[in-house]
Design an enzyme around this catalytic site. Sequence first.
Site: not given
Ligand code: GUN
Length: 295
Positions: A120, A53, A97
Amino acid sequence: MAMIIDGKAEAERVRGEVRSRVEQIVASGRPTPGLRVVIVGDHPASRAYVRTKARVAREVGIDGQVIELPHSVTTDDLLAVVADINADRSVHGVLVQLPLPSKVDAGRIQRAIDPTKDVDGFHPLNLGRLASSPQPLAEPGLIPCTPLGCMHLLESVHGRDGLRGANAVVIGRSNIVGKPMAALLLAADCTVTVAHSKTRNLKRFTKSADIMVAAIGRPRMIGADYIRSGATIIDVGMNRIVDDGESRLVGDVFFGPVSRVAGAITPVPGGVGPMTVASLMRNTLTAYELQGVGG
Ligand code: GUN
C-alpha cells in the site's frame, strides 16, 4: 468532446506485464510471489474490493489470498496477524484494507507492517521516501496504489515528460490519495495545489488547472464550471447513488457536462479503479524484488 482515458485497457496492459514477469520468476525456479489482503468487518464495498484484489493477483500468477477478520478484533489481535504475515517468507506483500473499525489504531497497524512488504505504501518510511524523493523519482519504491495508477494514466495522455511545468490541482488531502498524489505530481515537475474541504473559492484554483485529480468523495461535485477548457481530469471518486430509481456508481466529477469541456477524462467506473488494482500487482512485484527473494 474529451478523449476518454481507458483505465480498463491500460490496467490490462500493466497486468499483462506483471503476468509475464511472474512467469519468468517462476520459470527460473524462484518462489511464487505471495500477497495477503486483510479485511476487518463486513462492509460490502470493501469486501468486494479485497476480493477483486486477490482474484486479480491470482490471474497474474501471484498467490493472492484474503484474510477475513470479524469486526470485533482488537488492535492487538490485528498486530498479531500482521506479525505472522511479516514472518511468513512465502508472503511478499500485505495490505490491510481501510477503513478499519474506529476502535482499531490504524496508524499502529500501518507502522507494524514490514516496510518491504508494504504494498500500500502507507508505512511512514515509504511515505517519507516518496515525500523526500528527487525529481524524477529515482529508485523503485512502494508508492500508494491509487496515486501510482493516476500517474500512469496521466503519463499515458501526456507522455513521461509532458507534465513538466503543468498546473495540477489535487482535490482531497487524504493519506491514501491526496498527499501522495501531490508528491508524485511534484516529482513530475508539476506546479501543485492541494485543495480540500476548507478551501475557499475552489474554482479559482481549478479553473487554471491543466491537470485535475478529484478525490473528494462527493458525487458529481465537480461540474463543467470548475474546468479549464482542454484540461485532463482524473476522477478518483467512487460514489454509489440512486439515479432515476437505479443504483449507479458515479465519480466526484459530473462526467457528461465536464467531458464536453475537458481535453481528456477518466470514466467511473472503468478509469482509476482498475489501475489501482493493477498498481497493487506492480507493487507486489516491487516488494518481491526489494526482498531479494530466491535471487
Ligand atoms: N481503502 C480505499 N483505498 C484503499 C487502498 O488503496 N488501500 C487500502 N489498504 N485501503 C483502501
